[in-house]
Design a protein around this motif. Structure first.
Motif, short mmCIF file in Angstrom:
data_model
loop_
_atom_site.label_atom_id
_atom_site.label_comp_id
_atom_site.label_asym_id
_atom_site.label_seq_id
_atom_site.Cartn_x
_atom_site.Cartn_y
_atom_site.Cartn_z
N ALA A 1 2.40 1.66 -3.58
CA ALA A 1 1.22 1.91 -4.57
C ALA A 1 1.00 3.50 -4.10
CB ALA A 1 -0.01 0.99 -4.51
N THR A 2 0.77 4.00 -3.13
CA THR A 2 0.52 5.36 -2.84
C THR A 2 1.51 6.31 -3.30
OG1 THR A 2 -0.63 4.74 -0.81
CG2 THR A 2 -0.14 7.13 -0.84
N ILE B 1 0.91 -1.21 -0.14
CA ILE B 1 -0.01 -0.05 -0.05
C ILE B 1 0.80 1.25 -0.01
CG2 ILE B 1 -1.59 1.35 1.26
CD1 ILE B 1 -3.05 -1.31 2.38
N ILE C 1 -6.76 7.79 -11.72
CA ILE C 1 -5.56 7.27 -10.92
C ILE C 1 -5.92 6.96 -9.35
CG2 ILE C 1 -3.08 7.81 -9.83
CD1 ILE C 1 -2.73 9.24 -12.49
N THR C 2 -6.72 7.71 -8.65
CA THR C 2 -7.43 7.68 -7.42
C THR C 2 -8.34 6.17 -7.28
OG1 THR C 2 -7.18 10.00 -7.07
CG2 THR C 2 -8.42 8.79 -5.44
N THR D 1 -8.03 3.83 -9.26
CA THR D 1 -7.32 2.56 -9.60
C THR D 1 -6.41 2.32 -7.92
OG1 THR D 1 -7.23 3.09 -11.78
CG2 THR D 1 -5.63 1.28 -10.57
N LEU D 2 -6.21 3.54 -7.47
CA LEU D 2 -5.22 3.27 -6.35
C LEU D 2 -6.33 2.65 -5.21
CD1 LEU D 2 -2.81 3.72 -4.30
CD2 LEU D 2 -3.79 6.05 -3.99
N CYS E 1 -5.57 -0.84 -3.23
CA CYS E 1 -5.54 -0.80 -1.83
C CYS E 1 -6.47 -1.63 -0.89
CB CYS E 1 -5.42 0.82 -1.11
SG CYS E 1 -4.08 1.73 -1.58
N LYS F 1 3.75 5.63 -5.67
CA LYS F 1 3.59 5.73 -7.40
C LYS F 1 2.21 6.64 -7.74
CE LYS F 1 7.14 3.06 -8.03
NZ LYS F 1 8.49 3.84 -8.72
N ALA F 2 1.19 6.25 -6.91
CA ALA F 2 0.25 7.28 -7.39
C ALA F 2 0.34 8.68 -7.26
CB ALA F 2 -1.35 6.60 -6.56
#
Length: 71
Positions: free
Chosen positions: A23-24, A20, A41-42, A44-45, A49, A26-27
């Motif tokens: 991933a955060t 997580i 993007i949000t 998909t994030l 998560c 990279k987002a």
């Protein structure tokens, strides 16, 4: 041996926390590069998560089951 099995099952929580966090990060980088795509993007994030957190919950449940039912 029961404690060792529970500890190994709890590693799923550590893996989920790391994933997580990555991933955060990279987002945030992706939104910084393309602010107009922030909604996509949000979304998909959040989905990613949620899946990672579900894995952590499964690991936690398995660890608790090992501790209480395999004594």
């Amino acid at each position: 041996m029961v404690a060792l099995g529970a500890a190994i099952a709890a590693l799923a929580c550590i893996g989920a926390g790391i994933s997580i966090g990555l991933a955060t990060g990279k987002a945030v980088e992706a939104v910084a590069r393309q602010p107009e795509a922030s909604q996509k993007i949000t979304t998909t994030l959040v989905m990613g998560c949620a899946l990672a957190e579900a894995t952590a919950i499964y690991g936690l449940v398995i660890g608790i089951l090992i501790i209480f039912f395999l004594k």
